[in-house]
Design a protein around this motif. Structure first.
Motif, PDB file in Angstrom:
ATOM      1  N   LEU A   5      -4.860  19.892 -13.454  1.00  0.00           N
ATOM      2  CA  LEU A   5      -3.571  20.644 -13.845  1.00  0.00           C
ATOM      3  C   LEU A   5      -2.974  20.019 -14.853  1.00  0.00           C
ATOM      4  N   VAL A   6      -2.518  18.556 -14.639  1.00  0.00           N
ATOM      5  CA  VAL A   6      -1.326  17.815 -15.313  1.00  0.00           C
ATOM      6  C   VAL A   6      -2.483  17.321 -16.847  1.00  0.00           C
ATOM      7  N   TYR A   7      -3.414  17.145 -16.640  1.00  0.00           N
ATOM      8  CA  TYR A   7      -4.675  17.027 -17.615  1.00  0.00           C
ATOM      9  C   TYR A   7      -4.701  18.178 -18.729  1.00  0.00           C
ATOM     10  N   CYS A   8      -4.911  19.329 -18.303  1.00  0.00           N
ATOM     11  CA  CYS A   8      -4.960  20.462 -19.128  1.00  0.00           C
ATOM     12  C   CYS A   8      -3.622  20.941 -19.643  1.00  0.00           C
ATOM     13  N   THR A   9      -2.689  20.718 -18.987  1.00  0.00           N
ATOM     14  CA  THR A   9      -1.334  21.166 -19.458  1.00  0.00           C
ATOM     15  C   THR A   9      -0.386  20.070 -20.231  1.00  0.00           C
ATOM     16  N   ALA A  10      -0.874  18.828 -20.221  1.00  0.00           N
ATOM     17  CA  ALA A  10      -0.129  17.857 -20.902  1.00  0.00           C
ATOM     18  C   ALA A  10       0.182  17.761 -22.154  1.00  0.00           C
ATOM     19  N   GLY A  11      -0.918  18.585 -23.061  1.00  0.00           N
ATOM     20  CA  GLY A  11      -0.730  18.655 -24.414  1.00  0.00           C
ATOM     21  C   GLY A  11       0.173  19.923 -24.711  1.00  0.00           C
ATOM     22  N   ILE A  12       0.327  20.952 -23.771  1.00  0.00           N
ATOM     23  CA  ILE A  12       1.159  21.980 -24.270  1.00  0.00           C
ATOM     24  C   ILE A  12       2.587  21.710 -23.817  1.00  0.00           C
ATOM     25  N   SER A  13       2.889  21.483 -22.587  1.00  0.00           N
ATOM     26  CA  SER A  13       4.193  21.277 -21.920  1.00  0.00           C
ATOM     27  C   SER A  13       4.491  19.670 -21.466  1.00  0.00           C
ATOM     28  N   GLY A  14       3.684  18.844 -21.899  1.00  0.00           N
ATOM     29  CA  GLY A  14       3.628  17.520 -21.021  1.00  0.00           C
ATOM     30  C   GLY A  14       3.375  17.503 -19.708  1.00  0.00           C
ATOM     31  N   GLY A  15       2.792  18.524 -19.194  1.00  0.00           N
ATOM     32  CA  GLY A  15       2.338  18.495 -17.646  1.00  0.00           C
ATOM     33  C   GLY A  15       3.236  18.945 -16.694  1.00  0.00           C
ATOM     34  N   HIS A  16       4.251  19.685 -17.329  1.00  0.00           N
ATOM     35  CA  HIS A  16       5.413  20.133 -16.089  1.00  0.00           C
ATOM     36  C   HIS A  16       4.838  21.189 -15.609  1.00  0.00           C
ATOM     37  N   ILE A  17       4.681  21.061 -14.101  1.00  0.00           N
ATOM     38  CA  ILE A  17       4.167  22.004 -13.071  1.00  0.00           C
ATOM     39  C   ILE A  17       5.144  21.799 -12.003  1.00  0.00           C
ATOM     40  N   ASN A  18       6.058  20.926 -11.961  1.00  0.00           N
ATOM     41  CA  ASN A  18       6.995  20.800 -10.831  1.00  0.00           C
ATOM     42  C   ASN A  18       8.231  20.467 -10.967  1.00  0.00           C
ATOM     43  N   PRO A  19       9.416  21.261 -10.707  1.00  0.00           N
ATOM     44  CA  PRO A  19      10.874  21.404 -11.056  1.00  0.00           C
ATOM     45  C   PRO A  19      11.469  20.023 -10.640  1.00  0.00           C
ATOM     46  N   ALA A  20      11.096  19.217  -9.699  1.00  0.00           N
ATOM     47  CA  ALA A  20      11.366  17.771  -9.364  1.00  0.00           C
ATOM     48  C   ALA A  20      11.045  16.795 -10.451  1.00  0.00           C
ATOM     49  N   VAL A  21       9.750  16.886 -10.931  1.00  0.00           N
ATOM     50  CA  VAL A  21       9.501  16.086 -11.972  1.00  0.00           C
ATOM     51  C   VAL A  21      10.417  16.498 -13.429  1.00  0.00           C
TER      52      VAL A  21
END
Length: 198
Positions: A5-21
């Motif tokens: 998930l982080v690898y796939c979304t890193a180029g879109i949003s920086g891999g933000h999938i967690n409000p804590a991060v």
């Protein structure tokens, strides 16, 4: 899965999938307040939709495993659960900062490409340690999505732990990385440069 998930979304949003991060990155001034709020809203909505899909496809297993909703395990105090979430989220957010630090040496220039790998391993290790205590939250959106769809008293009674703990852990990791490690690293580099001028 986190690695993917982080690898796939890193180029879109920086891999933000967690409000804590996202909170940790906001504290470190790596994202704006508006962007952070929008990310958190999207993360929570995505988690609710994701859990809804799981329930629609796997309703039998969904009910059998309590909808994947986080709650404090029997025999543990709220303080222990809160501490587990703080420590687990600290490990995750500190790993995110370390793996994505742009001030690495030129010899480490390949690291940002591999950043999702240590992040995924950090999530895995935290799960090994905290599943018996809280079912492992460390992501308030995931906890919220499961609580909303499952909608039972126990997950809602304990739900505050899965926001307060991760947000405290993320804040500590952000301050530690940005204002302790970075500050001491800058001082060391400055003293090295001044001594090398002699």
């Amino acid at each position: 899965m986190i690695f993917i998930l982080v690898y796939c979304t890193a180029g879109i949003s920086g891999g933000h999938i967690n409000p804590a991060v996202t909170l940790g990155l906001l504290i470190a001034r790596k994202v704006t307040l508006v962007r952070a709020v929008l990310y958190m809203v999207a993360q929570c909505l995505g988690a609710i939709c994701g859990v809804g899909l799981v329930k629609s496809f796997q309703s039998g297993r969904y009910d059998r495993y309590g909808g994947g909703a986080n709650s404090l395990a029997d025999g543990y105090s709220e303080g222990t659960g809160l501490a587990a979430e703080i420590i687990g989220t600290f490990v995750l957010v500190y790993t995110v900062f370390s793996a994505t630090d742009p001030k690495r040496n030129a010899r480490d220039s390949h690291v940002p490409v591999l950043a999702p790998l240590p992040i995924g391993f950090a999530v895995f290790m935290v799960h090994l340690a905290t599943i018996p205590i809280t079912g492992t939250g460390i992501n308030p959106a995931r906890s919220l999505g499961a609580a909303v769809i499952f909608n039972k008293d126990k997950p809602w009674d304990d739900h505050w732990i899965f926001w307060v703990g991760p947000f405290i852990g993320a804040a500590i990791a952000a301050f530690y990385h940005q204002y302790v490690l970075r500050a001491s690293g800058s001082k060391s580099l400055g003293s090295f440069r001044s001594s090398s001028n002699f």
